[in-house]
Scaffold this motif. Structure first.
Motif, short mmCIF file in Angstrom:
data_model
loop_
_atom_site.label_atom_id
_atom_site.label_comp_id
_atom_site.label_asym_id
_atom_site.label_seq_id
_atom_site.Cartn_x
_atom_site.Cartn_y
_atom_site.Cartn_z
N THR A 1 1.17 14.20 12.07
CA THR A 1 0.08 14.39 11.93
C THR A 1 -0.41 15.04 10.87
OG1 THR A 1 1.85 16.33 11.69
CG2 THR A 1 1.14 16.14 13.70
N LEU A 2 0.14 14.05 9.79
CA LEU A 2 -0.18 14.79 8.44
C LEU A 2 -0.71 13.83 7.37
CD1 LEU A 2 2.09 17.63 7.14
CD2 LEU A 2 -0.15 18.16 8.58
N ASN A 3 -1.01 11.97 8.17
CA ASN A 3 -1.04 11.12 7.25
C ASN A 3 -2.22 11.05 6.93
OD1 ASN A 3 -1.69 8.30 6.92
ND2 ASN A 3 0.82 7.96 6.27
N PRO A 4 -2.62 10.72 6.30
CA PRO A 4 -4.63 11.25 6.20
C PRO A 4 -5.02 9.82 5.84
CG PRO A 4 -3.31 10.82 3.70
CD PRO A 4 -2.33 11.04 4.87
N ARG A 5 -4.42 8.27 6.80
CA ARG A 5 -4.73 7.44 7.28
C ARG A 5 -4.73 7.25 8.91
NH1 ARG A 5 -3.07 2.31 2.93
NH2 ARG A 5 -3.95 3.72 1.28
N LEU B 1 4.68 8.50 -6.09
CA LEU B 1 4.99 10.15 -6.42
C LEU B 1 5.94 11.14 -6.46
CD1 LEU B 1 1.35 10.59 -4.40
CD2 LEU B 1 1.94 9.92 -7.25
N GLY B 2 7.32 10.18 -6.81
CA GLY B 2 8.41 10.80 -6.49
C GLY B 2 9.09 11.72 -4.76
N GLN B 3 8.18 11.50 -3.89
CA GLN B 3 9.03 11.34 -2.78
C GLN B 3 10.02 10.72 -1.75
OE1 GLN B 3 4.37 12.97 -1.20
NE2 GLN B 3 4.59 11.87 -1.70
N THR B 4 10.75 11.52 -1.62
CA THR B 4 11.80 10.68 -0.73
C THR B 4 11.74 10.25 0.76
OG1 THR B 4 13.38 12.61 -0.88
CG2 THR B 4 13.17 10.97 -3.21
N VAL B 5 11.51 11.41 1.10
CA VAL B 5 11.86 11.30 2.52
C VAL B 5 10.23 12.25 3.23
CG1 VAL B 5 13.13 13.23 2.76
CG2 VAL B 5 13.34 12.00 4.46
N SER B 6 9.65 11.55 4.27
CA SER B 6 9.38 12.37 5.49
C SER B 6 9.62 12.39 6.99
CB SER B 6 7.52 11.68 5.45
OG SER B 6 7.16 13.03 6.34
N THR B 7 9.41 12.67 7.74
CA THR B 7 9.59 13.05 9.24
C THR B 7 8.87 12.38 9.96
OG1 THR B 7 8.61 14.94 10.10
CG2 THR B 7 10.94 15.20 8.77
N ARG C 1 2.98 9.90 3.57
CA ARG C 1 1.34 9.93 3.71
C ARG C 1 0.10 8.90 3.22
NH1 ARG C 1 4.00 13.43 4.80
NH2 ARG C 1 3.68 15.98 4.59
N GLY C 2 1.07 7.85 3.78
CA GLY C 2 0.24 6.31 3.74
C GLY C 2 0.55 5.51 4.13
N CYS C 3 0.17 4.33 3.83
CA CYS C 3 1.05 2.85 4.99
C CYS C 3 0.89 1.68 3.91
CB CYS C 3 0.08 2.51 6.02
SG CYS C 3 -1.87 2.12 5.70
N GLY C 4 1.52 0.69 3.93
CA GLY C 4 1.33 -0.67 3.43
C GLY C 4 0.09 -1.06 3.64
N ARG C 5 -0.60 -2.09 2.86
CA ARG C 5 -2.58 -2.35 1.97
C ARG C 5 -2.01 -3.26 3.45
NH1 ARG C 5 -2.36 -4.33 -3.72
NH2 ARG C 5 -4.63 -5.20 -3.14
N GLY D 1 0.90 -0.82 0.40
CA GLY D 1 -0.27 -0.53 -0.15
C GLY D 1 0.47 1.45 0.08
N SER D 2 0.26 1.82 -0.46
CA SER D 2 0.99 3.75 -0.47
C SER D 2 0.29 4.70 -0.55
CB SER D 2 2.19 3.48 -1.61
OG SER D 2 0.95 3.97 -3.06
N SER D 3 0.69 5.74 -0.33
CA SER D 3 0.05 6.66 -1.06
C SER D 3 -0.99 6.93 -2.74
CB SER D 3 0.90 8.39 -0.95
OG SER D 3 1.94 8.28 -1.72
N ALA D 4 -0.09 6.19 -3.23
CA ALA D 4 -0.29 5.64 -4.54
C ALA D 4 -0.20 4.88 -5.22
CB ALA D 4 0.28 6.94 -5.57
N SER D 5 -0.48 4.03 -5.78
CA SER D 5 0.35 2.82 -6.54
C SER D 5 -0.99 2.39 -6.91
CB SER D 5 0.69 1.52 -5.33
OG SER D 5 0.87 0.52 -6.95
N ALA D 6 -2.02 1.98 -7.83
CA ALA D 6 -2.91 1.45 -8.40
C ALA D 6 -3.02 0.32 -8.96
CB ALA D 6 -3.60 2.71 -10.42
#
Length: 293
Positions: free
Chosen positions: A251-255, A239-245, A200-204, A26-31
């Motif tokens: 505070t921002l993860n939508p799930r 989506l080309g993102q490489t790193v978060s904190t 901004r996501g997590c594994g399915r 799972g992720s923020s965007a893999s169809a």
């Protein structure tokens, strides 16, 4: 000396000293199978990601060398960490298709790769650890003992993967699979979260022993308890993102900012197709830690 110090052996060593404190799809965007936010919005065509090989090259300090590498077909990140003095190195989540690239970089940097570790038994690609062992003398493979996969080193909560004067601590973070682990640097400045926590996501959680409640608990108890500034490096991004904190994701993860019940409902309604390579990748990865299939 062994490259992995188990939690049990550290307790034995620390006892005479008065119980010193123990350090550790799972992720923020893999169809295509590990997706989430796009699928939730009803979008099936994910924007293409550039076919980059290197995402980041950073000398974090005068002792730790770090490289973030990318495999485009499965959108997998591979991470190389090395002690810049001893040249001992660890490779996280290597992919079969990019093995030659990884070996070339290791050779160019004059590194001695001690351990190739997988954060879990992947469903969307085949690991290169088995074949890589035939190319590098002394290389050991590692994976969680709860994964059911074969490897030279089976990891448990609190174990340390050592390289030079550095180590990665093992935190068990099951839920995407039974054998997911997060690897944390000794100063807690970096966490390699596999598929447990993505940007901004997590594994399915709908195959491979997936359990939404367990993943939610793992992330909140084992990852979100790290310092806010701890950098989060996931196994995938689409989506080309490489790193978060940790602070951002807490505070921002939508799930994972939802309540447990809301989170479980989201995960139950992703309705994603399975990864296209799952029937090949999972059987191969169960044995590839010891040899190439």
């Amino acid at each position: 000396m062994s490259s992995v110090i188990t939690a049990a052996s550290r307790r034995c060593l620390a006892a005479p000293l008065g119980g010193l404190r123990r350090h550790v799809e799972g992720s923020s965007a893999s169809a295509a199978g590990d997706g989430g936010l796009y699928a939730q919005a009803g979008v099936r065509d994910v924007p293409p990601v550039g076919r980059r090989s290197y995402s980041t090259g950073t000398l974090l300090n005068d002792r730790l060398l770090f490289r973030q590498l990318f495999e485009a077909e499965s959108s997998t990140y591979t991470y190389l960490l090395a002690d810049s003095v001893s040249k001992e190195a660890v490779l996280i989540d290597p992919v079969l298709e990019t093995m030659d690239r990884d070996l070339k970089l290791i050779g160019e940097l004059g590194l001695h790769l001690k351990i190739a570790v997988n954060t879990h038994c992947h469903a969307d690609h085949i690991t290169s650890t088995g074949l890589m062992k035939t190319r590098l003398t002394g290389l050991k493979s590692a994976i969680s003992k709860s994964s059911g996969a074969a490897a030279d080193i089976l990891l448990s909560e609190g174990d340390r993967i050592t390289f030079g004067n550095h180590y990665l601590s093992v935190r068990e973070t099951p839920g995407h699979t039974d054998g997911c682990v997060t690897l944390v640097t000794q100063d807690e400045s970096m966490a390699f979260t596999g598929d447990a926590l993505l940007i901004r996501g997590c594994g399915r959680t709908d195959f491979q022993q997936g359990c939404s409640e367990r993943l939610y608990t793992s992330v909140h108890q084992k990852i979100f308890t790290l310092p806010d500034q701890c950098l989060v490096y996931p196994a995938h991004d689409y989506l080309g993102q490489t790193v978060s904190t940790v602070g951002e994701e807490r505070t921002l993860n939508p799930r994972l900012t939802k309540s447990l019940d809301e989170y479980v409902t989201i995960m139950k309604n992703l309705n994603l197709p399975k990864p296209s390579k799952i029937d090949v990748s999972v059987p191969a990865n169960l044995v590839c830690g010891l040899h190439h299939v």
